[in-house]
Design a protein around this motif. Structure first.
Motif, short mmCIF file in Angstrom:
data_model
loop_
_atom_site.label_atom_id
_atom_site.label_comp_id
_atom_site.label_asym_id
_atom_site.label_seq_id
_atom_site.Cartn_x
_atom_site.Cartn_y
_atom_site.Cartn_z
N ASP A 361 0.81 -1.22 0.00
CA ASP A 361 0.00 0.00 0.00
C ASP A 361 0.84 1.27 0.00
N GLY A 362 2.14 1.11 -0.19
CA GLY A 362 2.99 2.28 -0.29
C GLY A 362 3.42 2.87 1.04
N ASN A 363 3.15 2.14 2.14
CA ASN A 363 3.59 2.63 3.45
C ASN A 363 5.01 2.14 3.68
N SER A 364 5.98 3.01 3.50
CA SER A 364 7.38 2.60 3.55
C SER A 364 7.81 2.08 4.91
N ARG A 365 7.02 2.33 5.93
CA ARG A 365 7.38 1.89 7.28
C ARG A 365 6.98 0.44 7.56
N LYS A 366 6.32 -0.20 6.59
CA LYS A 366 5.84 -1.56 6.82
C LYS A 366 6.71 -2.62 6.15
N ASP A 371 11.30 -3.04 9.54
CA ASP A 371 11.01 -3.99 10.62
C ASP A 371 12.31 -4.45 11.27
N VAL A 372 13.34 -4.71 10.46
CA VAL A 372 14.65 -5.10 11.00
C VAL A 372 15.22 -3.96 11.84
N ALA A 373 15.11 -2.74 11.34
CA ALA A 373 15.63 -1.58 12.08
C ALA A 373 14.98 -1.48 13.46
N ARG A 374 13.66 -1.71 13.50
CA ARG A 374 12.96 -1.64 14.80
C ARG A 374 13.46 -2.72 15.76
N GLU A 375 13.71 -3.93 15.20
CA GLU A 375 14.20 -5.01 16.07
C GLU A 375 15.61 -4.72 16.57
N MET A 408 21.69 0.20 5.79
CA MET A 408 21.65 0.42 7.24
C MET A 408 22.87 -0.16 7.95
N PHE A 409 23.51 -1.17 7.30
CA PHE A 409 24.65 -1.83 7.95
C PHE A 409 25.99 -1.45 7.33
N VAL A 410 25.96 -0.68 6.24
CA VAL A 410 27.17 -0.16 5.60
C VAL A 410 27.19 1.34 5.81
N ASP A 411 28.35 1.89 6.16
CA ASP A 411 28.43 3.32 6.48
C ASP A 411 28.07 4.18 5.27
N TYR A 412 28.81 4.06 4.19
CA TYR A 412 28.50 4.78 2.95
C TYR A 412 29.30 4.12 1.82
N GLY A 413 28.89 4.39 0.58
CA GLY A 413 29.63 3.87 -0.56
C GLY A 413 28.74 3.08 -1.51
N PRO A 414 29.33 2.52 -2.57
CA PRO A 414 28.55 1.75 -3.55
C PRO A 414 28.14 0.39 -2.97
N LEU A 415 26.97 -0.09 -3.39
CA LEU A 415 26.50 -1.40 -2.92
C LEU A 415 26.58 -2.45 -4.02
N GLN A 425 26.11 0.23 -17.44
CA GLN A 425 26.35 -0.01 -16.02
C GLN A 425 25.83 1.17 -15.19
N SER A 426 25.15 0.85 -14.12
CA SER A 426 24.74 1.88 -13.16
C SER A 426 25.06 1.38 -11.76
N VAL A 427 25.50 2.29 -10.92
CA VAL A 427 25.94 1.93 -9.56
C VAL A 427 24.81 2.21 -8.57
N ILE A 428 24.52 1.21 -7.74
CA ILE A 428 23.57 1.40 -6.64
C ILE A 428 24.35 1.91 -5.44
N GLN A 429 24.01 3.08 -4.98
CA GLN A 429 24.71 3.68 -3.84
C GLN A 429 23.94 3.43 -2.55
N ASP A 430 24.66 3.44 -1.45
CA ASP A 430 24.05 3.33 -0.12
C ASP A 430 23.05 4.48 0.06
N PRO A 431 21.77 4.16 0.30
CA PRO A 431 20.78 5.24 0.43
C PRO A 431 20.86 5.98 1.76
N TYR A 432 21.60 5.39 2.74
CA TYR A 432 21.67 6.02 4.07
C TYR A 432 23.14 6.23 4.46
N ARG A 433 23.43 7.38 4.98
CA ARG A 433 24.78 7.63 5.52
C ARG A 433 24.78 7.17 6.97
N GLY A 434 25.80 6.43 7.38
CA GLY A 434 25.89 5.99 8.77
C GLY A 434 25.38 4.57 8.96
N LEU A 435 25.50 4.07 10.20
CA LEU A 435 25.17 2.69 10.55
C LEU A 435 24.08 2.66 11.62
#
Length: 676
Positions: A361-366, A371-375, A408-415, A425-435
């Motif tokens: 339903d487009g609720n990004s929190r579900k 869910d892993v982050a909450r645990e 969430m488990f990688v600080d920053y950089g390409p994934l 070729q296209s690079v998927i980057q870490d969407p979040y900075r930090g751990l």
């Protein structure tokens, strides 16, 4: 009368022509999309024709007891090298011809079964039987039809009789009465199965579409509107459900195992644990459990389009009774992330991720990642010293969720690096900075760890962010999307492989799987189907990359801990016993078998060999050094507010207490902390 018959023939020809046109229309639409969008399109040629023909015929007649050799030879001559031309010429009448021959084969088989049912069976005649792992040549001729089926049924009856007791002398003493019951049941079920195939409203079109698709790769598939809805729903932790679980008993009967007190089955007030499901109906079609395939029954029960189901149940050998159930949206507990604390002093967190589900339903929190982050946040409140992420039997799901979780488990950089059909070729980057978590991590993987879960675990391995423990993964490193074949109608869809993804090193685990840092055996590891077992799987390759990334720790530290773990487990009785049992499984499943006499003694001995193996597997456990498993402080509080979840919570705890893979993961994290 002749006029009526002529009109019928003409009408039938018109219908077949219309069906043929529609079949070719969909096949050609599929081909257009594949040639444009597929990561590795192939030409429509004789190779495709052979693949589609062989798979379709094998699907219809896997035991080679429906089609006569003459019928097969005719189809072989007409179609095996010609399907590609016929499809491109918009002439799909071949499917009607194959279907008619199949239906005729079913009808004559039914007649033979009914004849055998009414005649005594000779068990004294000397004969042997051989079991084939792969398909074998067509051989059936008209004169031998009854003989072939009598032989097949004789084995089935003797096999069923052998299952009635562990005492061969007792079986022989009561053979006549046991045989009468077994013969009646097996013949009735075979006839019922044939009737189900004859009466089924489903056609061969979807099989044809899917064999056409899987010629390009194993994961490209045709979806009807219903199958698309069911597939999309499977990516969510919430979907339409009856609110109950079932299992098979030793007689292959479907028995209700658990009933969710919050679900629609419980709310009927008519269903109890232990009830036997006799038939399932969606009010358009009814399937008898005794003679329909488990796949078709499962599809009817789980399909999102079947919102209302009628179950015919039996309780304690009493009379059958019908229960009408209307599905409701429920949380799938078995497909939801959960966590526990391992140990009392140096607490270690454990998180199970059954799949990479996403929100519909487009609720990004579900989604799974949040869910892993909450645990993780809950576990950190109890000051955990390390984290175990369990991806065993995680078949994948949403790549978007896997990207979010890796970030969430990688600080920053390409994934990862994604490559399309134009080799861009296209690079998927870490969407979040930090751990979200900075401590040591062990990821558990096995042969059923696939797709998005392989993607996630390979990223953590390349960043030296986690040590991978378990067995080699499935080997799928491709991405699919769902496209409509006709945006105006929106009734036919294609799940199509559009990209390949590569690790940040330029290597790929496509076809070969992700190799763990510490390799441990698992049951059935030589039986599980891997990506490399599919004949049309995309092969492994690598690309040149110049990506910069910063590993979390030095590789030599992980290698040292992995070496110590392997040395520690070299003499572990649990894993060594798994290796011994796997050799027995391999002998039964993978090694070609010699002929055995068609006698009760030989079949009883065969049954004892197999049953002994199953007993070894089902009674196998690790009672040494049971782990201390408990809920986090937050989850313990939540259980008080939601007491209905206590049953499944306790079940999960009991399973983890003697989990040897988790036991070794704890040892590894302990060593990692001491080495710092």
């Amino acid at each position: 009368m002749k006029n009526i018959f002529l009109v019928f023939i003409l009408s039938t020809s018109v219908l077949f022509g219309q069906d043929s046109d529609k079949t070719c229309e969909i096949l050609n639409k599929i081909n257009v999309v594949i040639q444009t969008e597929h990561v590795r399109p192939k030409p429509i040629d004789d190779s495709l024709s052979v693949f589609v023909f062989d798979n379709l015929i094998n699907e219809l007649d896997p035991s080679r007891n429906i089609f006569f050799l003459s019928e097969y030879n005719e189809m072989y001559q007409n179609y095996r090298l010609n399907l590609d031309n016929l499809i491109l010429e918009n002439d799909c009448r071949f499917l009607g011809d194959i279907t008619n021959k199949y239906r005729n084969g079913l009808l004559r088989t039914k007649a033979v079964l009914e004849k055998i049912q009414n005649e005594p069976m000779d068990y004294t005649k000397k004969d042997t039987i051989r079991f084939y792992k792969k398909s074998f040549p067509f051989y059936l001729v008209k004169e031998n039809l009854e003989k072939v089926w009598a032989k097949k049924l004789r084995y089935q009856i003797l096999d069923d009789i052998a299952e009635t007791s562990d005492n061969l002398d007792s079986i022989k003493a009561n053979f006549k009465s046991i045989e009468a019951v077994s013969k009646n049941m097996i013949l009735s079920n075979e006839i019922c199965r044939i009737n189900t195939l004859l009466e089924s409203k489903s056609t061969q079109e979807e099989k044809l579409y899917n064999f056409f698709c899987t010629y390009f790769d194993p994961h490209t598939a045709y979806f009807s509107n219903d199958s698309k809805s069911s597939f999309v729903a499977s990516l969510s932790k919430e979907h339409l459900s009856l609110g109950m679980t079932v299992n098979l008993n030793e007689k292959n009967e479907i028995i209700i195992d658990e009933i969710d007190p919050n679900g629609p089955a419980f709310k009927t007030g008519q269903i109890k644990k232990g009830d036997q499901i006799v038939s399932v109906s969606n009010q358009k079609e009814t399937l008898q459990v005794s003679c329909a395939s488990l796949e078709s029954i499962s599809t009817m029960i789980l399909s999102e389009s079947n919102r209302n189901i009628v179950l015919t149940l039996k309780r304690n050998s009493g009379k059958n009774f019908d229960v009408y159930i209307e599905k409701q949206v429920m949380k799938d507990e078995e497909n939801s992330v959960f966590s526990f604390i391992v140990g009392k002093d140096d607490k270690i967190g454990y998180i199970k991720i059954p799949s990479f589900y996403a929100d519909l339903d487009g609720n990004s929190r579900k989604g799974c990642a949040d869910d892993v982050a909450r645990e993780v946040i809950k576990l950190e409140k109890d000051n955990i010293k390390g984290l175990v992420i369990d991806l065993i039997d995680n078949g994948g799901g949403s790549m978007e969720e896997a990207i979010k979780l890796a970030g969430m488990f990688v600080d920053y950089g390409p994934l990862s690096v994604v490559v399309d059909n134009k080799k861009n070729q296209s690079v998927i980057q870490d969407p979040y900075r930090g751990l979200i978590y900075k401590g040591p991590i062990v990821v558990l993987i096995n042969s059923n760890t696939a797709s998005a879960s392989e993607f996630f675990s390979s990223i953590l391995q390349d960043y030296n962010r986690a040590l991978l423990l378990g067995s080699n993964t499935l080997g799928k490193a491709t991405m699919q999307t769902i496209l409509s074949l006709d945006e105006d109608k929106n009734t036919d869809f294609l799940k199509i492989t559009i990209n390949k993804f590569y690790r940040i090193t330029g290597k790929s685990h496509q076809y070969i799987g992700v190799k763990p840092d510490v390799i441990l055996p698992e049951f059935y590891e030589d039986v599980y189907q891997k990506e490399s077992d599919f004949p049309t799987a995309i092969k492994n390759d690598s690309i040149e990359t110049f990506l910069k990334y910063k590993p979390y720790v030095k590789r030599n530290l992980i290698d040292k801990i992995a070496t110590n773990s392997s040395l520690r487990l070299a003499d572990n009785f649990y894993f060594n016993d798994i290796k011994k049992i796997n050799k027995k499984i391999d002998l039964i499943v993978n090694v070609p078998k010699s002929e055995i006499p068609m006698t009760l003694d030989a079949i009883f001995e065969q049954k004892n060999t197999i049953n002994s193996l199953w007993k070894d597997i089902h009674t196998f456990n690790d009672d040494n050094n049971p782990l201390d498993i408990s809920n986090s402080t937050v989850n313990q509080f939540l259980l008080g507010a939601y007491p209905t979840e206590k049953t499944i919570n306790q079940y999960q705890i009991n399973n983890l207490k003697t989990n040897p893979y988790l036991n070794e993961a704890v040892n590894i994290i302990t060593e990692f902390n001491s080495s710092k």
